[in-house]
Enzyme design. Structure first.
Site, PDB file in Angstrom:
ATOM      1  N   GLU A  82       0.774  -1.275  -0.083  1.00  0.00           N
ATOM      2  CA  GLU A  82       0.067   0.025   0.012  1.00  0.00           C
ATOM      3  C   GLU A  82       0.961   1.268  -0.102  1.00  0.00           C
ATOM      4  OE1 GLU A  82      -3.065   2.184   3.045  1.00  0.00           O
ATOM      5  OE2 GLU A  82      -2.861   0.015   3.003  1.00  0.00           O
ATOM      6  N   ASP A 120      -5.088   9.616   9.805  1.00  0.00           N
ATOM      7  CA  ASP A 120      -3.731   9.665  10.068  1.00  0.00           C
ATOM      8  C   ASP A 120      -2.954   9.989  11.286  1.00  0.00           C
ATOM      9  OD1 ASP A 120      -3.015   7.662   7.890  1.00  0.00           O
ATOM     10  OD2 ASP A 120      -3.498   9.195   6.642  1.00  0.00           O
TER      11      ASP A 120
END
Length: 269
Positions: free
Chosen positions: A49, A60
């Site tokens: 990824e 995040d």
């Protein structure tokens, strides 16, 4: 059918699970990202990824946000990232997936992004800020190019909605292990295994679990119910800490960490 379908079909035939590393594209530079991708088969990894840096990520944590900031400050573009990925996809068995904000895809142009991703060998898109209800236009373009559009299900997703997401997902389901942002955890929720086991009964799609996975113990806990385990912050942190080392040593540091996690996928290890 995308290349991701082929990877998981082969894994299932072999009775294997996989670690899916998350790399921030361009941290510390694109040459490092491409070289590490090339070396992933050495530790038994086929899927990778790639995080496309974005200034305002929605889920995040600080480790990945800092890596995104470092990359953005160097002016690395989406096209440069895809060009760096392309030879790796052409010359190795690595199957790339991009984690990309819908804002980036929209600004780039949906069709243009999908077509450029296809030319770069990208087999799947994870677009975490794209609601299910607004995903059909991108999903149709991905289907035309045989690219998977991977959707996320979280612990707070209502069960009926989780079923709808599973029905409209291609490639694999990304199951978010915890409520909150990405980042290393010492412990994962005790109900996680049961939650994924329930989801397994609703779909034939592979299920990959992400957020918080950072230790072999986590891998041993989740391998029985998952097809893949996504490892992000723990790997990104190690890469950042090794940036001042000679390049071969920094690459080896990352590979050794992934080797330990891959070994934990195997019974009695």
């Amino acid at each position: 059918m995308s290349a991701i379908d082929g990877v998981f079909a082969q894994l299932r035939r072999e009775g294997q699970k996989t670690i899916v590393p998350f790399l921030v594209a361009g941290d510390p530079d694109l040459e490092f990202t491409a070289e590490l991708m090339r070396r992933l088969p050495e530790v038994g990894i086929r899927l990778c990824e790639i995080g496309i840096p974005y200034s305002d990520p929605i889920a995040d944590g600080p480790v990945i946000q800092a890596a995104y900031t470092r990359t953005l400050e160097r002016g690395i573009t989406v096209r440069a990232i895809l060009e760096a990925i392309r030879p790796v996809a052409e010359q190795t068995p690595i199957t790339p997936i991009t984690m990309v904000s819908y804002a980036i895809v929209y600004r780039h142009g949906l069709q243009q992004y999908v077509q450029e991703a296809k030319r770069a060998g990208v087999a799947g898109l994870i677009v975490p800020d794209l609601p299910l209800e607004e995903s059909p236009p991108l999903a149709q373009l991905c289907q035309q190019e045989q690219i998977s559009l991977i959707q996320l299900i979280t612990p707070t997703t209502p069960k009926e909605r989780a079923k709808r997401i599973a029905d409209q997902t291609t490639g694999f389901i990304y199951y978010v292990s915890v409520v909150g942002i990405t980042g290393e955890r010492n412990q994962l929720p005790p109900e996680l295994v049961d939650n994924v086991a329930w989801l397994r009964e609703q779909t034939n799609l592979p299920i990959c679990i992400g957020f918080g996975i950072s230790q072999p113990e986590h891998v041993r806990m989740l391998a029985p119910v998952a097809d893949g385990l996504i490892v992000g912050s723990a790997l990104v942190r190690r890469i950042a800490e090794a940036k001042d080392q000679p390049r071969p040593k920094a690459i080896q540091t990352a590979l050794e960490f992934l080797r330990q996690l891959t070994a934990a996928l195997k019974p009695n290890k």
